[in-house]
Structures are given as C-alpha cells and as structure tokens.
Design a protein around this motif. Structure first.
Motif, short mmCIF file in Angstrom:
data_model
loop_
_atom_site.label_atom_id
_atom_site.label_comp_id
_atom_site.label_asym_id
_atom_site.label_seq_id
_atom_site.Cartn_x
_atom_site.Cartn_y
_atom_site.Cartn_z
N GLU A 72 -3.66 -6.32 -10.86
CA GLU A 72 -2.22 -6.07 -10.79
C GLU A 72 -1.70 -6.30 -9.37
OE1 GLU A 72 1.55 -5.33 -12.09
OE2 GLU A 72 -0.22 -5.45 -13.39
N SER A 73 -2.50 -5.94 -8.38
CA SER A 73 -2.08 -6.09 -6.98
C SER A 73 -1.93 -7.55 -6.57
CB SER A 73 -3.09 -5.43 -6.04
OG SER A 73 -3.13 -4.05 -6.24
N VAL A 74 -2.84 -8.41 -7.03
CA VAL A 74 -2.74 -9.81 -6.63
C VAL A 74 -1.57 -10.51 -7.28
CG1 VAL A 74 -5.19 -10.04 -6.12
CG2 VAL A 74 -4.37 -10.67 -8.38
N GLU A 75 -1.02 -9.95 -8.35
CA GLU A 75 0.14 -10.53 -9.00
C GLU A 75 1.44 -9.87 -8.58
OE1 GLU A 75 -0.81 -10.16 -13.10
OE2 GLU A 75 -2.39 -11.66 -13.02
N THR A 76 1.36 -8.90 -7.67
CA THR A 76 2.51 -8.13 -7.23
C THR A 76 2.86 -8.52 -5.80
OG1 THR A 76 1.83 -6.28 -8.61
CG2 THR A 76 3.39 -5.79 -6.86
N ASN A 77 4.14 -8.53 -5.48
CA ASN A 77 4.58 -8.76 -4.12
C ASN A 77 4.40 -7.46 -3.35
OD1 ASN A 77 5.66 -9.81 -1.83
ND2 ASN A 77 7.76 -9.92 -2.61
N LEU A 78 3.30 -7.34 -2.62
CA LEU A 78 2.98 -6.11 -1.90
C LEU A 78 3.77 -6.03 -0.61
CD1 LEU A 78 -0.88 -6.16 -2.35
CD2 LEU A 78 0.73 -4.68 -3.52
N PRO A 79 4.33 -4.86 -0.30
CA PRO A 79 5.07 -4.70 0.95
C PRO A 79 4.10 -4.55 2.13
CG PRO A 79 5.03 -2.63 -0.22
CD PRO A 79 4.39 -3.64 -1.11
N PRO A 80 4.53 -4.89 3.35
CA PRO A 80 3.66 -4.71 4.50
C PRO A 80 3.48 -3.24 4.88
CG PRO A 80 5.67 -5.87 5.13
CD PRO A 80 5.73 -5.64 3.67
N SER A 81 4.39 -2.40 4.46
CA SER A 81 4.26 -0.96 4.73
C SER A 81 4.97 -0.20 3.61
CB SER A 81 4.88 -0.60 6.09
OG SER A 81 6.27 -0.88 6.06
N GLY A 82 4.81 1.10 3.63
CA GLY A 82 5.43 1.93 2.61
C GLY A 82 4.46 2.30 1.52
N PRO A 83 4.98 2.76 0.40
CA PRO A 83 4.09 3.20 -0.68
C PRO A 83 3.51 2.03 -1.47
CG PRO A 83 6.36 3.48 -1.33
CD PRO A 83 6.38 3.02 0.11
N ILE A 84 2.46 2.33 -2.18
CA ILE A 84 1.88 1.34 -3.10
C ILE A 84 2.85 1.17 -4.26
CG2 ILE A 84 -0.03 0.94 -4.72
CD1 ILE A 84 -1.82 2.46 -2.79
N PRO A 85 3.08 -0.06 -4.70
CA PRO A 85 4.00 -0.27 -5.83
C PRO A 85 3.59 0.57 -7.05
CG PRO A 85 3.46 -2.36 -4.82
CD PRO A 85 2.59 -1.33 -4.18
N PRO A 86 4.54 1.20 -7.72
CA PRO A 86 4.22 2.09 -8.85
C PRO A 86 3.51 1.40 -9.99
CG PRO A 86 6.61 1.93 -8.52
CD PRO A 86 5.97 1.17 -7.43
N GLU A 87 3.75 0.11 -10.20
CA GLU A 87 3.08 -0.58 -11.31
C GLU A 87 1.57 -0.67 -11.07
OE1 GLU A 87 5.17 -3.79 -8.81
OE2 GLU A 87 5.74 -1.88 -9.67
N VAL A 88 1.15 -0.77 -9.81
CA VAL A 88 -0.28 -0.81 -9.50
C VAL A 88 -0.91 0.56 -9.78
CG1 VAL A 88 -1.99 -1.14 -7.67
CG2 VAL A 88 0.01 -2.63 -7.79
N LEU A 89 -0.24 1.62 -9.33
CA LEU A 89 -0.75 2.97 -9.56
C LEU A 89 -0.78 3.29 -11.05
CD1 LEU A 89 1.08 4.88 -6.70
CD2 LEU A 89 -1.32 4.20 -6.78
N GLU A 90 0.21 2.81 -11.79
CA GLU A 90 0.27 3.08 -13.23
C GLU A 90 -0.88 2.40 -13.97
OE1 GLU A 90 1.44 4.93 -16.58
OE2 GLU A 90 2.17 5.30 -14.56
N VAL A 91 -1.23 1.20 -13.59
CA VAL A 91 -2.34 0.49 -14.23
C VAL A 91 -3.65 1.24 -14.00
CG1 VAL A 91 -3.76 -1.60 -14.06
CG2 VAL A 91 -1.29 -1.79 -14.22
N ILE A 92 -3.87 1.71 -12.78
CA ILE A 92 -5.09 2.46 -12.47
C ILE A 92 -5.11 3.78 -13.22
CG2 ILE A 92 -6.36 3.63 -10.62
CD1 ILE A 92 -5.16 1.47 -8.72
N THR A 93 -3.99 4.50 -13.20
CA THR A 93 -3.91 5.79 -13.88
C THR A 93 -4.14 5.65 -15.38
OG1 THR A 93 -2.43 6.68 -12.19
CG2 THR A 93 -2.39 7.76 -14.33
N GLU A 94 -3.53 4.66 -16.00
CA GLU A 94 -3.68 4.45 -17.44
C GLU A 94 -5.12 4.10 -17.80
OE1 GLU A 94 -1.74 5.18 -20.02
OE2 GLU A 94 -0.44 6.04 -18.48
N SER A 95 -5.77 3.32 -16.96
CA SER A 95 -7.17 2.98 -17.22
C SER A 95 -8.06 4.21 -17.14
CB SER A 95 -7.62 1.92 -16.22
OG SER A 95 -8.96 1.58 -16.44
N LEU A 96 -7.80 5.09 -16.17
CA LEU A 96 -8.60 6.31 -16.05
C LEU A 96 -8.26 7.32 -17.15
CD1 LEU A 96 -8.56 6.72 -12.17
CD2 LEU A 96 -10.48 6.02 -13.61
#
Length: 173
Positions: A54-78
């Motif tokens: 999900e991270s490689v397909e997301t436009n990651l910011p240089p600073s700030g929080p991790i995009p919520p869609e990345v965290l959601e994919v990890i959380t849903e998998s766990l």
C-alpha cells in the motif's frame, strides 16, 4: 513373577512417570507457545507486506503522519488473523515506521530519506538504498500479543520483548 515383584515394578513405573511428567508438560507447553509465536510472526510478516504494498502505491509525505490508508491495511490484516481485536488499531497497540526516499520536489529540504512513524515502532532497523526511490516499513508489536507467555514461571518471559517485521520495496510512480 511373584506379587511382591509386580508391586515393586508398578511402584517404580509410577515413580518414573511422576518424575518425567513435569518435563513432558514443559516440553508440550514450549511447543505450543513457540508454535503460536511463529505462526503469528508469519501473520505479522503478511501485515507488513500488505502495508508495504500500500505504501509504494501511495504518495507518501516527507513529514507528518503515516497516511491512514496504510495504517488501515496493516490493522485489517492483523484483525483478520485475530492478533488485534475489532476495536484496536496498530498505532494504539504497537507501531509502524516508514522510511522512504520518494519526493515530488527534488529541491526539498531536508533531503531524503524521510521517516514517518505511528505508535511506538521498533527503530533499530535502518536501511537506505542509493539512487532508487524506496519504501522501508517496519511493523512492531509486543511479543505477548503473538504468544500466550505461559513459560514465564520457568524464566522464559516474553513480557518486555517487541517483535518486528520489516519489508523493503522499490517505490512505484
């Protein structure tokens, strides 16, 4: 064989069983605990891989929080593997750390690599790739989330340990 000899053999067998039983129980508990730990580490690896994809397909910011869609994919998998409950999220229970070198602005300051974190991730693993846009993600959880910690009375305590999995992928544009 006389009755007295049979009684002695029966008593010796019972004594051997009593002496071997604790060792056998400890071995069975260790097999169960470490089997569950390794199975859940595999699930943590799959969640890390899903977050990396999900991270490689997301436009990651240089600073700030991790995009919520990345965290959601990890959380849903766990959650799907029952490591996290339905109301828990990875940033509340463990942590995620993303290092990346992707930047839309080549003149930006500071220069890559950039680090984004959520929760309390393990920060001991650091990887950089020269001349390639990359994403390196580390997902961390307390080890007691992955195994029941039944051997703590015997000195094998998982209480203060953190289990981490990391994945390095090339960033896609």
């Amino acid at each position: 064989m006389s009755r007295q000899n049979r009684d002695r053999r029966h008593g010796a067998t019972l004594l051997e069983f009593i002496l071997v039983l604790p060792i056998l129980l400890i071995a069975v508990l260790a097999i169960v605990e470490f089997g569950q730990l390794f199975a859940n580490l595999q699930q943590l690896e799959l969640a890390t891989r899903a977050g990396a994809l999900e991270s490689v397909e997301t436009n990651l910011p240089p600073s700030g929080p991790i995009p919520p869609e990345v965290l959601e994919v990890i959380t849903e998998s766990l959650r799907a593997s029952k490591i996290l409950g339905t109301s828990e999220s990875i940033e509340n229970v463990g942590g995620v750390r993303i290092q990346h070198s992707y930047d839309n602005n080549p003149n930006s300051n500071p220069a890559p690599p950039y680090t984004l974190t959520a929760g309390t991730p393990d920060t001991t693993v650091t990887i950089t790739m020269a001349n390639e846009p990359y994403v390196h993600i580390t997902v961390s959880l307390p080890t007691t989330r992955l195994a029941p910690n039944v051997l703590r009375q015997l000195g094998i305590d998982l209480q203060d340990r953190v289990s981490s999995q990391s994945k390095l992928l090339r960033h896609e544009f």
